[in-house]
Write a protein that holds these residues in place. Structure first.
Motif, PDB file in Angstrom:
ATOM      1  N   ASP A 140      -0.003 -11.838 -21.577  1.00 23.47           N
ATOM      2  CA  ASP A 140      -0.929 -11.552 -22.677  1.00 23.47           C
ATOM      3  C   ASP A 140      -2.347 -11.996 -22.366  1.00 23.47           C
ATOM      4  O   ASP A 140      -3.309 -11.502 -22.970  1.00 23.47           O
ATOM      5  CB  ASP A 140      -0.458 -12.233 -23.963  1.00 23.47           C
ATOM      6  CG  ASP A 140       0.787 -11.573 -24.533  1.00 23.47           C
ATOM      7  OD1 ASP A 140       1.116 -10.443 -24.107  1.00 23.47           O
ATOM      8  OD2 ASP A 140       1.438 -12.199 -25.391  1.00 23.47           O
ATOM      9  N   ASP A 141      -2.509 -12.947 -21.427  1.00 15.79           N
ATOM     10  CA  ASP A 141      -3.839 -13.482 -21.115  1.00 15.79           C
ATOM     11  C   ASP A 141      -4.406 -12.949 -19.798  1.00 15.79           C
ATOM     12  O   ASP A 141      -5.434 -13.440 -19.322  1.00 15.79           O
ATOM     13  CB  ASP A 141      -3.784 -15.016 -21.063  1.00 15.79           C
ATOM     14  CG  ASP A 141      -3.851 -15.634 -22.452  1.00 15.79           C
ATOM     15  OD1 ASP A 141      -3.993 -14.879 -23.425  1.00 15.79           O
ATOM     16  OD2 ASP A 141      -3.750 -16.865 -22.558  1.00 15.79           O
ATOM     17  N   PHE A 142      -3.764 -11.937 -19.203  1.00 12.89           N
ATOM     18  CA  PHE A 142      -4.325 -11.335 -17.993  1.00 12.89           C
ATOM     19  C   PHE A 142      -5.728 -10.788 -18.241  1.00 12.89           C
ATOM     20  O   PHE A 142      -6.551 -10.698 -17.327  1.00 12.89           O
ATOM     21  CB  PHE A 142      -3.430 -10.191 -17.497  1.00 12.89           C
ATOM     22  CG  PHE A 142      -2.167 -10.644 -16.814  1.00 12.89           C
ATOM     23  CD1 PHE A 142      -1.883 -11.996 -16.636  1.00 12.89           C
ATOM     24  CD2 PHE A 142      -1.247  -9.726 -16.349  1.00 12.89           C
ATOM     25  CE1 PHE A 142      -0.707 -12.419 -16.020  1.00 12.89           C
ATOM     26  CE2 PHE A 142      -0.081 -10.124 -15.721  1.00 12.89           C
ATOM     27  CZ  PHE A 142       0.193 -11.471 -15.559  1.00 12.89           C
ATOM     28  N   GLN A 143      -6.019 -10.421 -19.490  1.00 15.45           N
ATOM     29  CA  GLN A 143      -7.324  -9.836 -19.826  1.00 15.45           C
ATOM     30  C   GLN A 143      -8.484 -10.793 -19.576  1.00 15.45           C
ATOM     31  O   GLN A 143      -9.636 -10.356 -19.451  1.00 15.45           O
ATOM     32  CB  GLN A 143      -7.331  -9.417 -21.300  1.00 15.45           C
ATOM     33  CG  GLN A 143      -7.076 -10.592 -22.248  1.00 15.45           C
ATOM     34  CD  GLN A 143      -7.002 -10.182 -23.698  1.00 15.45           C
ATOM     35  OE1 GLN A 143      -7.899  -9.478 -24.184  1.00 15.45           O
ATOM     36  NE2 GLN A 143      -5.960 -10.610 -24.402  1.00 15.45           N
ATOM     37  N   PHE A 144      -8.206 -12.091 -19.491  1.00 13.70           N
ATOM     38  CA  PHE A 144      -9.278 -13.069 -19.305  1.00 13.70           C
ATOM     39  C   PHE A 144      -9.502 -13.428 -17.832  1.00 13.70           C
ATOM     40  O   PHE A 144     -10.503 -14.067 -17.500  1.00 13.70           O
ATOM     41  CB  PHE A 144      -8.968 -14.348 -20.083  1.00 13.70           C
ATOM     42  CG  PHE A 144      -8.769 -14.131 -21.563  1.00 13.70           C
ATOM     43  CD1 PHE A 144      -9.797 -13.614 -22.341  1.00 13.70           C
ATOM     44  CD2 PHE A 144      -7.551 -14.430 -22.160  1.00 13.70           C
ATOM     45  CE1 PHE A 144      -9.607 -13.409 -23.704  1.00 13.70           C
ATOM     46  CE2 PHE A 144      -7.362 -14.226 -23.509  1.00 13.70           C
ATOM     47  CZ  PHE A 144      -8.390 -13.707 -24.287  1.00 13.70           C
ATOM     48  N   VAL A 145      -8.569 -13.042 -16.965  1.00 13.71           N
ATOM     49  CA  VAL A 145      -8.640 -13.438 -15.556  1.00 13.71           C
ATOM     50  C   VAL A 145      -9.815 -12.734 -14.875  1.00 13.71           C
ATOM     51  O   VAL A 145      -9.935 -11.509 -14.900  1.00 13.71           O
ATOM     52  CB  VAL A 145      -7.329 -13.100 -14.823  1.00 13.71           C
ATOM     53  CG1 VAL A 145      -7.454 -13.398 -13.327  1.00 13.71           C
ATOM     54  CG2 VAL A 145      -6.167 -13.874 -15.434  1.00 13.71           C
ATOM     55  N   GLY A 146     -10.717 -13.535 -14.262  1.00 12.94           N
ATOM     56  CA  GLY A 146     -11.830 -12.998 -13.493  1.00 12.94           C
ATOM     57  C   GLY A 146     -12.936 -12.365 -14.301  1.00 12.94           C
ATOM     58  O   GLY A 146     -13.828 -11.716 -13.733  1.00 12.94           O
TER      59      GLY A 146
END
Length: 528
Positions: free
Chosen positions: A233-239
């Motif tokens: 769910d938090d992949f959207q914040f990576v990088g």
């Protein structure tokens, strides 16, 4: 082998004389191995009369763990930071173990209650135990070349940057957690973030992690890998260059213990690809060098679930030997980076991982192979130390000859350590509970159990502490708080003979302190 599915937790009364809410965390230890925390993100607030349904009204499975001989479930009230339990208070203790002589069948659905805590907490859990043939294997596949290329590019560049070098040089777990969270949301990992969110994303990937793989000292006596895990769910914040506080991250750690470490994870920085949810990446694992990124100059280690009972690892073997290809096929995570691999040139090595932040410096579980194991089934307060306050009780245990010298003290009527140094500096010791202490007193009819699983070859030692200081001294190792020390052995000529494998026997220790009327009883049983 068995599985335990924790289905509901019910709060009949909160701790500390019925405070408004407890922030509940579940800590599970299977067969005395590394502790696993649920939830790995935060805690679950409960008031008196509340029920926590982990099955979402029967629409999903509860939280599942696997064990061969014994499982312990501890409930804590989190008083500190979101992902830490360094200020947590033990609320309740549950568990079951397989009797030596067969005994009652442990398979079934049970509701167990613990209202014997002197802090007045009253909790019960409902769980189902099932017999299973082998550990389940996650659905995985080799990561795409696009994702591997992004990992290679971003991790290699970051490792040589000032931020990467700062992390490599950092040894404090809390500082590492903050630095790693800042790193994974930074634009240094832009390529990885884009790959995770693109159409080439392998839908089987449930989480990623960023951490150090060198043999650095990390929390509660573990040496090895350390990092943060991020759920899908938090992949959207990576990088993306955002705020680290946007992430719900869990700490993971793995490797051997400071005493008798049996695995070396080489390399410095690595990104992990997880095929299980962070809450399920826990317990003992076996690792092999991963076969990934052909021609991309990257290396990795793939980890699959592993059992203490070697007969339960047959699905990982061919002709009685561990099969590298089968371990890769059943891997629940792969750690990828430059210069990452298993130490000592071995194809197969054991490691220990858990998901969730845990504190402390004294190890709370044993790595390595032992011939036997026992379990502390119950601790009873017969007469408490304090007249006006509850005793704050914890114990240490030592395998075989690791216990420091002690002698019988006629003034106290109990065994005392010979050394005058701080016992917290003693090596070779393990503690229970993993943090803090259990409140006990004779007037509340307080009992506590089950306790730790103790692994050993020939004998083991247990000591009991009943500190009577104020709350901020509950974790004390002060010598004056030691009630006594006992030795348990497999030698039938000794009075502390615990019994033979296959024969059920309970050995009861008395811990007394003359002149203060302190008395505790501790029951121990041999598991195998």
């Amino acid at each position: 082998m068995y599985s335990i599915e924790i289905q509901t937790v019910t709060c009949n009364r909160t701790g500390d004389s019925g405070r408004i809410e407890d922030d509940v965390e579940i800590i599970v230890q299977s067969d005395g191995n590394g502790p696993c925390r649920y939830p790995v993100f935060g805690a679950h607030s409960m008031g008196s009369g509340d029920a926590w349904d982990l099955t979402d009204n029967g629409t999903v499975s509860g939280q599942i763990y696997y064990f061969s001989n014994a499982i312990t479930v501890q409930l804590y009230d989190r008083d500190g930071a979101t992902n830490e339990i360094d200020s947590a208070d033990p609320l309740a203790s549950f568990g079951c173990f397989r009797a030596q002589n067969g005994g009652p069948d442990i398979v079934g659905t049970f509701t167990e209650r613990d209202d014997k805590n002197a802090c007045e907490a009253d909790y019960e859990i409902t769980y189902t135990i099932r017999a299973v043939e082998q550990l389940p294997a996650p659905d995985n596949e080799t990561p795409s070349d696009t994702l591997i290329s992004a990992i290679r590019s971003n991790v290699a560049a970051w490792a040589t940057s000032s931020a990467g070098q700062e992390i490599i040089a950092t040894t404090d777990p809390q500082d590492l957690e903050d630095l790693l969270k800042e790193a994974i949301v930074s634009t240094a990992f832009k390529d990885i973030g884009e790959a995770l969110q693109s159409t080439v994303l392998d839908t089987k990937i449930k989480g990623i992690s960023l951490g150090v793989m060198a043999t650095a000292d990390i929390c509660f006596g573990v040496t090895g890998a350390f990092g943060i895990a991020v759920a899908r769910d938090d992949f959207q914040f990576v990088g993306m260059g955002g705020d680290k506080e946007d992430l719900d991250s869990a700490i993971y750690a793995g490797g051997g213990l400071l005493e008798g470490a049996d695995v070396a994870l080489d390399g410095e920085l690595a990104l992990g690809i997880w095929y299980v949810e962070p809450k399920d990446f826990s317990g003992r694992v076996i690792g092999v060098d991963a076969d990934i990124g052909d021609g991309l100059d990257v290396e990795g280690v793939a980890y699959a679930s592993y059992s203490d009972d070697d007969e339960e690892n047959e699905d990982l073997k061919t002709d009685g030997e561990f099969d590298v290809a089968k371990i890769r096929d059943k891997a629940k995570a792969t750690f990828v980076g430059t210069g990452i691999g298993l130490g000592d040139g071995a194809d197969v090595q054991e490691a220990h991982f858990f998901a969730g932040a845990l504190p402390g410096n004294t190890p709370c579980y044993q790595s390595g192979d032992y011939d036997h194991a026992a379990i502390v089934t119950e601790i009873r307060c017969i007469s408490s130390w304090s007249n006006n306050n509850n005793d704050n009780v914890m114990m240490h245990y030592f395998a075989d000859g690791d216990c420091p010298p002690y002698t019988f003290d006629s003034d106290t009527g109990s065994n005392r350590y010979d050394a005058t140094d701080d016992p917290s500096e003693i090596t070779g010791q393990y503690r229970f509970p993993i943090w803090n202490s259990r409140e006990m007193d004779k007037d509340s009819d307080t009992t506590w159990g089950p306790g730790p699983v103790i692994k050993f070859n020939d004998s083991f030692y247990v000591d009991l502490h009943a500190a009577k200081g104020p709350p901020n001294e509950r974790d004390t190792h002060d010598n004056r708080a030691i009630v006594g020390i006992h030795h348990c052995t497999l030698d039938p000529s000794k009075s502390t003979f615990i019994g033979s494998p296959g024969v059920s026997k309970t050995l009861t220790y008395e811990f007394i302190y003359k002149g203060s009327d302190v008395k505790y009883e501790v029951d121990v049983q041999l598991l195998y």
